[in-house]
Design an enzyme around this catalytic site. Structure first.
Site, PDB file in Angstrom:
ATOM      1  N   ARG A 236      42.112  39.675  33.934  1.00  0.00           N
ATOM      2  CA  ARG A 236      43.409  40.360  33.965  1.00  0.00           C
ATOM      3  C   ARG A 236      43.716  40.855  32.559  1.00  0.00           C
ATOM      4  O   ARG A 236      43.384  40.179  31.577  1.00  0.00           O
ATOM      5  CB  ARG A 236      44.522  39.404  34.397  1.00  0.00           C
ATOM      6  N   HIS A 284      39.730  49.249  36.394  1.00  0.00           N
ATOM      7  CA  HIS A 284      39.900  48.099  37.311  1.00  0.00           C
ATOM      8  C   HIS A 284      39.022  48.296  38.558  1.00  0.00           C
ATOM      9  O   HIS A 284      39.507  48.282  39.693  1.00  0.00           O
ATOM     10  CB  HIS A 284      41.375  47.937  37.708  1.00  0.00           C
TER      11      HIS A 284
END
Ligand SMILES: NC(=O)c1ccc[n+]([C@@H]2O[C@H](COP(=O)([O-])OP(=O)(O)OC[C@H]3O[C@@H](n4cnc5c(N)ncnc54)[C@H](OP(=O)(O)O)[C@@H]3O)[C@@H](O)[C@H]2O)c1
Length: 321
Positions: A236, A284
């Protein structure tokens, strides 16, 4: 469902149009669950579950009988920390073997990218230059340890592939190392993360985002790594202290980094990382869940909670993952 009606659900996201992304996949389960947008719900007290991703702070508030908050992905950090999430609601993630395989392949690419300095070849291709490198320019794979922060679903999938490529893998674990190591070695206990970093020429992060792991990729960790090592950040964005990475690259402590996740997504077009030759930026994209599987697992979880069963995909809310 007890009265034959589908279980009522609601889409809750401050960032994505979940209906547009998942509606057609849930249609296959319409006899068992019914998902609607918040503005379409006439009786909020009948809503049992939410399909959710990055919910707004008060997203769950209108639904007093919500039993389940189901993530559309592996991560649940934005859900478990949402202030309006009912204290007794179960939170689920998605478990997708294919997602693990995709993650492993992506990580394998990053290992080869840094180990063989593939940027060199891309730069020469741009100039139409046939520039071969001597095999002695590379550390032999067997001497190039790859470290893993996070030895869960994703970490194990990565370890399986990277060990098969001939790289030693060391993983940080908090408790006793597993007996079935499959060629992986471990650093355990309080300072497992720093010890793993100290052994890693290439360090891959697939930790979940928790209070303990926020900012874990920082100056202290980079200084523990061998000089010229590389970071592969797949967890993350909030794991990374951005300025510390910039400083570690500028000083030569780190030779390069691959960044797939960012504290602000999408990464703004004018962000310097896009144009930094030491950094490989991806959007991502390391892995993703199949929406067919998301719908099937969330439907099963909704039926489980209504029947008083704990879904197999439930996370431990107190742990934060
Ligand atoms: N970039 C992408 O496309 C992408 C895709 C999928 C997932 N992800 C990220 O990857 C994360 C991990 O996914 P997963 O499916 O592997 O999760 P998981 O199965 O829950 O595994 C998480 C692992 O991290 C370990 N861990 C947690 N806190 C730790 C700490 N402080 N120190 C050391 N180890 C710690 C856990 O150890 P214990 O066994 O001790 O609990 C567990 O083994 C997700 O949360 C998400 O953020 C990214």
């Amino acid at each position: 469902m007890a009265d034959g009606r589908p279980v009522e659900g609601v889409y809750l996201s401050g960032a994505l149009d979940l209906e547009a992304l998942f509606g057609r996949y849930f249609a296959a389960h319409s006899d068992r669950v019914r998902l609607r947008r918040p503005e379409e719900i006439e009786r909020p007290e009948e809503v049992c579950f939410a399909l959710t991703w990055l919910p707004t702070a008060d997203a769950f508030r209108p639904y007093p009988n919500l039993k389940l908050a189901a993530s559309i992905a592996a991560g649940v950090d934005s859900i478990v920390h949402c202030p309006s999430l009912p204290a007794d609601a179960i939170v689920t993630r998605v478990r997708d073997e294919n997602q693990g395989d995709l993650m492993a392949g992506f990580a394998a690419w990053q290992v080869v990218w840094h180990h063989r300095n593939m940027r060199f070849h891309i730069n020469h291709q741009m100039r139409g230059e046939w520039a071969r490198r001597n095999v002695d320019d590379y550390i032999p794979p067997r001497d190039c340890t790859v470290g893993l922060l996070g030895y869960g679903f994703m970490g194990k999938a990565i370890a399986r592939v990277v060990t098969a490529m001939g790289f030693p893998v060391v993983a940080a674990v908090r408790t006793a190392p597993p007996e079935q190591a499959n060629g992986v070695t471990f650093e355990a206990g309080e300072d497992a993360i720093l010890k793993t970093a100290a052994r890693s020429r290439i360090l891959i992060n697939v930790l979940p985002l928790t209070h303990a792991t926020r900012g874990i990729l920082n100056a202290l960790l980079f200084s523990a790594m061998p000089k010229g090592a590389a970071l592969v950040q797949l967890g993350r964005g909030e794991h990374l202290v951005d300025e510390d990475l910039n400083r570690a690259l500028d000083s030569g402590q780190l030779a390069g980094a691959s960044l797939d996740v960012f504290s602000r997504e999408p990464l703004p077009p004018d962000h310097p990382w896009w144009r930094d030759p030491r950094i490989l930026v991806t959007p991502h994209q390391a892995s993703d869940c199949s929406p067919v599987l998301v719908a099937a697992q969330v439907c099963r979880a909704a039926l489980d909670v209504v029947a008083g069963r704990r879904p197999e995909t439930a996370v431990h809310r107190a742990n934060g993952y």
